[in-house]
Design an enzyme around this catalytic site. Structure first.
Site, PDB file in Angstrom:
ATOM      1  N   ASP A  14       0.879  -1.168   0.000  1.00 47.44           N
ATOM      2  CA  ASP A  14       0.000   0.000   0.000  1.00 47.44           C
ATOM      3  C   ASP A  14       0.915   1.216   0.000  1.00 47.44           C
ATOM      4  O   ASP A  14       1.426   1.609   1.047  1.00 47.44           O
ATOM      5  CB  ASP A  14      -0.901  -0.015   1.234  1.00 47.44           C
ATOM      6  CG  ASP A  14      -1.846   1.174   1.264  1.00 47.44           C
ATOM      7  OD1 ASP A  14      -2.324   1.590   0.191  1.00 47.44           O
ATOM      8  OD2 ASP A  14      -2.099   1.695   2.372  1.00 47.44           O
ATOM      9  N   GLU A  75      -1.106  -1.179  -4.778  1.00 48.16           N
ATOM     10  CA  GLU A  75      -2.330  -0.411  -4.992  1.00 48.16           C
ATOM     11  C   GLU A  75      -2.123   0.551  -6.150  1.00 48.16           C
ATOM     12  O   GLU A  75      -1.125   1.262  -6.209  1.00 48.16           O
ATOM     13  CB  GLU A  75      -2.711   0.367  -3.736  1.00 48.16           C
ATOM     14  CG  GLU A  75      -4.030   1.116  -3.927  1.00 48.16           C
ATOM     15  CD  GLU A  75      -4.507   1.778  -2.660  1.00 48.16           C
ATOM     16  OE1 GLU A  75      -5.178   1.107  -1.867  1.00 48.16           O
ATOM     17  OE2 GLU A  75      -4.178   2.967  -2.474  1.00 48.16           O
ATOM     18  N   ASP A 148      -2.711   1.071   6.869  1.00 46.30           N
ATOM     19  CA  ASP A 148      -1.827   0.849   5.710  1.00 46.30           C
ATOM     20  C   ASP A 148      -1.389  -0.614   5.646  1.00 46.30           C
ATOM     21  O   ASP A 148      -1.294  -1.199   4.564  1.00 46.30           O
ATOM     22  CB  ASP A 148      -0.580   1.735   5.808  1.00 46.30           C
ATOM     23  CG  ASP A 148      -0.934   3.176   6.084  1.00 46.30           C
ATOM     24  OD1 ASP A 148      -1.329   3.864   5.131  1.00 46.30           O
ATOM     25  OD2 ASP A 148      -0.832   3.584   7.247  1.00 46.30           O
TER      26      ASP A 148
END
Length: 190
Positions: A14, A75, A148
């Site tokens: 992430d 991501e 996260d």
């Protein structure tokens, strides 16, 4: 595609400049998953950008060295109103893809809504819903924190499940997230 371990090992990332979430999971052919590692690579906002990016690269390389994933899932950067935030996320995402490329590891990107739909069955799920389902799928006693880190684990699970064949009823019951994924796949084929 399972590794020599008999499971697919996925590193989810992430991306972020201040907090870059990392999560490693092993996923079996029946889509059951086990936590291998979870953490956050942190940088100080007061540090020059080139040093922050170097620290993120160093942290990601350490995770790659320690856990030898088969694939990396990052991501996908999406448009936000805050230009500084999207730029930092894009820069951290580029570093994640770069370190995967340096190792010859396949990398894929997934949007936040793709990940949420894969994990919760709902593309607009909130952070708490994602954390709850990740904890349930990985059989964790507590919700993964910070967000996260939970998002990184969700990315890894999403990627593994996207390419894994559906589990047959004979191999045991599906988890709620697995049922949601099978339902979503069925709806997408219509």
């Amino acid at each position: 595609m399972a590794s020599s371990r008999g499971r697919l090992r996925v590193l989810g990332i992430d991306p972020g400049l201040t907090r870059c979430g990392v999560g490693v999971v092993d996923v079996a052919p029946d889509r059951s998953a086990a936590l291998v590692h979870v953490g956050v690579v942190r940088t100080d906002p007061g540090t020059p950008i080139e040093e922050r990016l170097a620290l993120i690269a160093r942290g990601l390389r350490a995770v790659l060295d320690a856990h030898d994933p088969d694939v990396v899932a990052v991501e996908r950067v999406f448009a936000q109103h805050n230009r500084a935030t999207v730029m930092g996320t894009a820069q951290a995402s580029g570093i994640a893809l770069l370190v995967a490329g340096e190792r010859g590891i396949t990398a894929a990107t997934h949007t936040p809504s793709e990940v949420k739909a894969a994990i919760t069955g709902y593309g607009n799920a909130d952070k708490r819903q994602v954390q709850t389902m990740v904890a349930r799928v990985l059989r964790l006693e507590e919700l993964p924190k910070p967000a996260d880190a939970a998002d990184a684990l969700a990315l890894a699970l999403c990627h593994a499940w996207r390419g894994a064949p559906a589990q047959s009823a004979a191999s045991g019951p599906l988890t709620p997230a697995q049922r949601a994924w099978v339902d979503a796949e069925r709806l997408a084929r219509r």
